[in-house]
Scaffold this motif. Sequence first.
Motif, mmCIF file in Angstrom:
data_model
loop_
_atom_site.group_PDB
_atom_site.id
_atom_site.type_symbol
_atom_site.label_atom_id
_atom_site.label_comp_id
_atom_site.label_asym_id
_atom_site.label_seq_id
_atom_site.Cartn_x
_atom_site.Cartn_y
_atom_site.Cartn_z
ATOM 1 N N UNK A 3 0.867 -1.179 0.000
ATOM 2 C CA UNK A 3 0.000 0.000 0.000
ATOM 3 C C UNK A 3 0.902 1.226 0.000
ATOM 4 N N UNK A 4 0.631 2.132 -0.911
ATOM 5 C CA UNK A 4 1.448 3.335 -1.054
ATOM 6 C C UNK A 4 0.623 4.555 -0.689
ATOM 7 N N UNK A 5 1.212 5.401 0.130
ATOM 8 C CA UNK A 5 0.606 6.678 0.453
ATOM 9 C C UNK A 5 1.428 7.762 -0.228
ATOM 10 N N UNK A 6 0.796 8.493 -1.129
ATOM 11 C CA UNK A 6 1.497 9.524 -1.879
ATOM 12 C C UNK A 6 0.862 10.880 -1.577
ATOM 13 N N UNK A 7 1.732 11.861 -1.357
ATOM 14 C CA UNK A 7 1.203 13.199 -1.112
ATOM 15 C C UNK A 7 2.183 14.271 -1.547
ATOM 16 N N UNK A 8 1.697 15.450 -1.930
ATOM 17 C CA UNK A 8 0.288 15.814 -1.919
ATOM 18 C C UNK A 8 -0.468 15.163 -3.069
ATOM 19 N N UNK A 9 -1.778 15.172 -2.982
ATOM 20 C CA UNK A 9 -2.575 14.603 -4.067
ATOM 21 C C UNK A 9 -2.660 15.560 -5.241
ATOM 22 N N UNK A 10 -2.579 16.836 -4.968
ATOM 23 C CA UNK A 10 -2.576 17.846 -6.019
ATOM 24 C C UNK A 10 -1.991 19.137 -5.465
ATOM 25 N N UNK A 11 -1.479 19.935 -6.384
ATOM 26 C CA UNK A 11 -0.951 21.241 -5.993
ATOM 27 C C UNK A 11 -0.917 22.150 -7.200
ATOM 28 N N UNK A 12 -1.052 23.418 -6.933
ATOM 29 C CA UNK A 12 -0.900 24.457 -7.953
ATOM 30 C C UNK A 12 0.287 25.300 -7.526
ATOM 31 N N UNK A 13 1.283 25.385 -8.391
ATOM 32 C CA UNK A 13 2.540 26.034 -8.020
ATOM 33 C C UNK A 13 2.884 27.140 -9.010
ATOM 34 N N UNK A 14 3.645 28.089 -8.514
ATOM 35 C CA UNK A 14 4.127 29.165 -9.363
ATOM 36 C C UNK A 14 5.368 28.710 -10.132
ATOM 37 N N UNK A 15 5.502 29.176 -11.335
ATOM 38 C CA UNK A 15 6.698 28.841 -12.110
ATOM 39 C C UNK A 15 7.935 29.331 -11.383
ATOM 40 N N UNK A 16 9.002 28.559 -11.519
ATOM 41 C CA UNK A 16 10.262 28.890 -10.874
ATOM 42 C C UNK A 16 10.423 28.313 -9.485
ATOM 43 N N UNK A 17 9.343 27.790 -8.913
ATOM 44 C CA UNK A 17 9.421 27.196 -7.587
ATOM 45 C C UNK A 17 9.637 25.683 -7.708
ATOM 46 N N UNK A 76 10.412 7.492 -0.248
ATOM 47 C CA UNK A 76 11.147 8.188 -1.294
ATOM 48 C C UNK A 76 10.477 9.530 -1.565
ATOM 49 N N UNK A 77 11.274 10.477 -2.027
ATOM 50 C CA UNK A 77 10.726 11.748 -2.469
ATOM 51 C C UNK A 77 11.235 12.076 -3.861
ATOM 52 N N UNK A 78 10.400 12.754 -4.607
ATOM 53 C CA UNK A 78 10.750 13.304 -5.922
ATOM 54 C C UNK A 78 10.504 14.798 -5.848
ATOM 55 N N UNK A 79 11.508 15.582 -6.218
ATOM 56 C CA UNK A 79 11.338 17.019 -6.282
ATOM 57 C C UNK A 79 11.297 17.454 -7.734
ATOM 58 N N UNK A 80 10.331 18.261 -8.069
ATOM 59 C CA UNK A 80 10.265 18.882 -9.386
ATOM 60 C C UNK A 80 10.787 20.309 -9.197
ATOM 61 N N UNK A 81 11.939 20.592 -9.774
ATOM 62 C CA UNK A 81 12.647 21.835 -9.494
ATOM 63 C C UNK A 81 12.431 22.880 -10.579
ATOM 64 N N UNK A 82 12.499 24.141 -10.160
ATOM 65 C CA UNK A 82 12.436 25.261 -11.114
ATOM 66 C C UNK A 82 11.321 25.015 -12.141
ATOM 67 N N UNK A 83 10.129 24.886 -11.620
ATOM 68 C CA UNK A 83 9.016 24.428 -12.455
ATOM 69 C C UNK A 83 8.602 25.424 -13.522
ATOM 70 N N UNK A 84 8.137 24.883 -14.628
ATOM 71 C CA UNK A 84 7.544 25.647 -15.720
ATOM 72 C C UNK A 84 6.194 25.012 -16.035
ATOM 73 N N UNK A 85 5.347 25.702 -16.792
ATOM 74 C CA UNK A 85 4.041 25.108 -17.132
ATOM 75 C C UNK A 85 4.148 23.745 -17.807
ATOM 76 N N UNK A 86 5.259 23.479 -18.492
ATOM 77 C CA UNK A 86 5.436 22.185 -19.152
ATOM 78 C C UNK A 86 5.577 21.032 -18.151
ATOM 79 N N UNK A 87 5.828 21.359 -16.905
ATOM 80 C CA UNK A 87 5.928 20.324 -15.861
ATOM 81 C C UNK A 87 4.564 19.933 -15.316
ATOM 82 N N UNK A 88 3.522 20.579 -15.764
ATOM 83 C CA UNK A 88 2.164 20.233 -15.323
ATOM 84 C C UNK A 88 1.845 18.817 -15.775
ATOM 85 N N UNK A 89 1.681 17.930 -14.827
ATOM 86 C CA UNK A 89 1.488 16.506 -15.108
ATOM 87 C C UNK A 89 0.978 15.832 -13.843
ATOM 88 N N UNK A 90 0.688 14.548 -13.995
ATOM 89 C CA UNK A 90 0.486 13.702 -12.822
ATOM 90 C C UNK A 90 1.789 12.952 -12.582
#
Lengths: 114, 112
Positions: A3-17, A76-90
Amino acid sequence: SAVISQKPSRDICQRGTSLTIQCQVDSQVTMMFWYRQQPGQSLTLIATANQGSEATYESGFVIDKFPISRPNLTFSTLTVSNMSPEDSSIYLCSVHGTGGYGYTFGSGTRLTVV
Amino acid sequence: DAKTTQPTSMDCAEGRAANLPCNHSTISGNEYVYWYRQIHSQGPQYIIHGLKNNETNEMASLIITEDRKSSTLILPHATLRDTAVYYCIVRVSNTNAGKSTFGDGTTLTVKP
């Protein structure tokens, strides 16, 4: 199966963060897998995370953009760095099921970059 | 992992059997056929897998041809909740055998 617990389930982030996604598994696993699923597309493997060693990245994905941590056999953690709109995904994490019963996936993190 | 080919989309009437084909002509002798499905906005869910014999569980049946170059997932009595994207993957079964590659899958739409 695991059983995997993943979070957050969703987020809206500003570009560059940056956003860090967490996956917690209820049993010890050797490998954890991180996938990206862009809108309307299939799953694409980002990297394989092994405990005690650096993650193995697939072609097109680099550690500076998607740093991964694997401090123990259940987390485990995955960081999406210096985000741009193209990183919008699941983003999904996954582990092997026990007894050969395929993979178990987290519920996913739906990321929107504005 | 071997490459798989699936139709892009299929429709099925509610209550009827849904038969989803998959071609995997380059499958190796130690590779299993796995099926997953992904209901909208959820993570993929394991359905069934097999090596060469036909398999059945509470969710579905898997028919693998004798030459193992193709297979069919059968949902015997499709319901509206079976509407999803279905992925066929071939890989070794060992839990430490590493990654799997997902193709584009088949979008199954079950209609009333």
